[in-house]
Design an enzyme around this catalytic site. Structure first.
Site, PDB file in Angstrom:
ATOM      1  N   ASP A  74       0.784  -1.249   0.000  1.00  0.00           N
ATOM      2  CA  ASP A  74       0.000   0.000   0.000  1.00  0.00           C
ATOM      3  C   ASP A  74       0.815   1.299   0.000  1.00  0.00           C
ATOM      4  O   ASP A  74       0.455   2.266   0.699  1.00  0.00           O
ATOM      5  CB  ASP A  74      -0.953   0.018   1.214  1.00  0.00           C
ATOM      6  CG  ASP A  74      -1.923  -1.153   1.211  1.00  0.00           C
ATOM      7  OD1 ASP A  74      -1.905  -1.956   0.251  1.00  0.00           O
ATOM      8  OD2 ASP A  74      -2.699  -1.284   2.177  1.00  0.00           O
TER       9      ASP A  74
ATOM     10  N   GLU B 144      -4.665  -0.822  -1.267  1.00  0.00           N
ATOM     11  CA  GLU B 144      -5.948  -0.888  -0.556  1.00  0.00           C
ATOM     12  C   GLU B 144      -6.928   0.056  -1.246  1.00  0.00           C
ATOM     13  O   GLU B 144      -6.586   1.223  -1.522  1.00  0.00           O
ATOM     14  CB  GLU B 144      -5.781  -0.468   0.910  1.00  0.00           C
ATOM     15  CG  GLU B 144      -7.111  -0.528   1.690  1.00  0.00           C
ATOM     16  CD  GLU B 144      -6.991  -0.135   3.161  1.00  0.00           C
ATOM     17  OE1 GLU B 144      -5.867  -0.025   3.671  1.00  0.00           O
ATOM     18  OE2 GLU B 144      -8.054   0.060   3.784  1.00  0.00           O
TER      19      GLU B 144
ATOM     20  N   LYS C  89      -6.747  -4.870  -2.981  1.00  0.00           N
ATOM     21  CA  LYS C  89      -7.349  -5.536  -1.819  1.00  0.00           C
ATOM     22  C   LYS C  89      -8.346  -4.596  -1.156  1.00  0.00           C
ATOM     23  O   LYS C  89      -8.070  -3.399  -1.013  1.00  0.00           O
ATOM     24  CB  LYS C  89      -6.264  -5.985  -0.831  1.00  0.00           C
ATOM     25  CG  LYS C  89      -5.408  -4.867  -0.259  1.00  0.00           C
ATOM     26  CD  LYS C  89      -4.289  -5.458   0.588  1.00  0.00           C
ATOM     27  CE  LYS C  89      -3.439  -4.437   1.261  1.00  0.00           C
ATOM     28  NZ  LYS C  89      -4.089  -3.637   2.282  1.00  0.00           N
TER      29      LYS C  89
ATOM     30  N   CYS D 113      -1.751  -2.539   7.880  1.00  0.00           N
ATOM     31  CA  CYS D 113      -1.753  -3.465   6.748  1.00  0.00           C
ATOM     32  C   CYS D 113      -0.524  -4.372   6.686  1.00  0.00           C
ATOM     33  O   CYS D 113      -0.623  -5.525   6.254  1.00  0.00           O
ATOM     34  CB  CYS D 113      -1.952  -2.703   5.447  1.00  0.00           C
ATOM     35  SG  CYS D 113      -3.612  -1.994   5.353  1.00  0.00           S
TER      36      CYS D 113
ATOM     37  N   GLN E 111       9.235 -13.467  21.444  1.00  0.00           N
ATOM     38  CA  GLN E 111       8.923 -14.873  21.742  1.00  0.00           C
ATOM     39  C   GLN E 111       9.558 -15.813  20.726  1.00  0.00           C
ATOM     40  O   GLN E 111       8.944 -16.788  20.280  1.00  0.00           O
ATOM     41  CB  GLN E 111       7.403 -15.097  21.786  1.00  0.00           C
ATOM     42  CG  GLN E 111       6.665 -14.164  22.736  1.00  0.00           C
ATOM     43  CD  GLN E 111       5.185 -14.426  22.754  1.00  0.00           C
ATOM     44  OE1 GLN E 111       4.749 -15.519  23.113  1.00  0.00           O
ATOM     45  NE2 GLN E 111       4.409 -13.443  22.345  1.00  0.00           N
TER      46      GLN E 111
HETATM   47  N1  TIU Z   1      -2.479   0.305   4.375  1.00  0.00           N
HETATM   48  C1  TIU Z   1      -2.895   0.531   5.621  1.00  0.00           C
HETATM   49  O1  TIU Z   1      -2.165   0.332   6.584  1.00  0.00           O
HETATM   50  N2  TIU Z   1      -4.180   1.043   5.780  1.00  0.00           N
HETATM   51  C2  TIU Z   1      -4.555   1.876   6.790  1.00  0.00           C
HETATM   52  O2  TIU Z   1      -5.694   2.292   6.863  1.00  0.00           O
HETATM   53  N3  TIU Z   1      -3.572   2.234   7.698  1.00  0.00           N
HETATM   54  C3  TIU Z   1      -3.675   3.169   8.670  1.00  0.00           C
HETATM   55  O3  TIU Z   1      -2.737   3.240   9.480  1.00  0.00           O
HETATM   56  N4  TIU Z   1      -4.707   3.972   8.723  1.00  0.00           N
END
Ligand code: TIU
Length: 228
Positions: free
Chosen positions: A26, A74, A131, A164, A204
């Site tokens: 993204d 996204e 996605k 994400c 861990q």
């Molecule tokens: N790509 C992704 O992480 N989407 C989000 O909405 N991230 C935020 O931190 N908002």
């Protein structure tokens, strides 16, 4: 191509470059530039710039070594038919998903804001995966693509670390992939979440993955090329 050692935490791992994919999450204008989805949520989008150059370094190394490269985005269909109301109506953003903004409609496929930032533009032949959710496996053909390419290890970078990137690594780990975050090639609107997000992955004994960095990844791949 022979196996190479990737320096990582909590321990190094051997990579077969033919079975390793670089997944860039993204790196879209909607998250990195003013006027996009990230800013509508109240975030300082300039914080994500830190990941751009390390992502570029990792991408160039992966291209040189001939790795499978996957870019994710996204976003939603223009009619919002794949956008859950629970996501669209959540909170009090300055603009909602689908509203018009300076880079086109917020988080909508085909709009300028949905594009990947120019310095990380996909090259011909690289996979671009759209996605609707946070994780790259949810409602996409990623599992099929990885199966066809016989991939066993995902090198993951992009934004944001705790949203994400984390969701994708957790999904990948549960599906049996070895998932490695390139820490410097990830970023968050919350520096503390970035730091702790990386800690969580490798705690861990590597509870759901590994953490490495772009330079170590490039160094490992150049060793593979020299050995080839
Ligand atoms: N790509 C992704 O992480 N989407 C989000 O909405 N991230 C935020 O931190 N908002």
């Amino acid at each position: 191509m022979s196996e190479v050692q990737l320096a990582a935490e909590p321990f190094d791992l051997a990579l077969n470059p033919l079975r390793t994919a670089l997944v860039i999450i993204d790196m879209q204008r909607d998250f990195l530039e003013p006027g996009g989805f990230g800013e509508t949520l109240g975030n300082d989008v300039s914080l994500l710039q830190a990941a751009v150059e390390p992502c570029r370094r990792a991408l160039e190394a992966a291209r040189r070594a001939g790795l499978l490269v996957i870019h994710t985005r996204e976003g939603h269909r223009p009619d919002l038919s794949d956008a859950p109301p629970a996501k669209v109506t959540r909170g009090a953003p300055s603009k909602r998903i689908g509203d018009p903004g300076p880079m086109g409609r917020i988080l909508i496929r085909g709009e300028p804001g949905h594009d990947i930032v120019p310095s990380l533009s996909p090259a011909p032949g690289e996979v671009v995966l759209d996605k609707p959710g946070k994780g790259a496996f949810h409602q996409t053909d990623l599992a099929q693509i990885l199966m066809v390419h016989d991939i066993d290890t995902l090198i993951v970078c992009g934004v944001t670390t705790e949203v994400c990137v984390h969701t994708t690594i957790r999904e990948g780990n549960d599906r049996g992939y070895r998932c490695v975050a390139l820490g410097d090639a990830c970023a968050s609107y919350f520096p503390e979440f970035h730091r702790v997000g990386l800690e969580m992955i490798k705690a861990q004994g590597g509870i759901f993955g590994w953490v490495s960095d772009a330079e170590s990844f490039a160094t490992a791949l150049s060793a593979a090329q020299h050995a080839a």
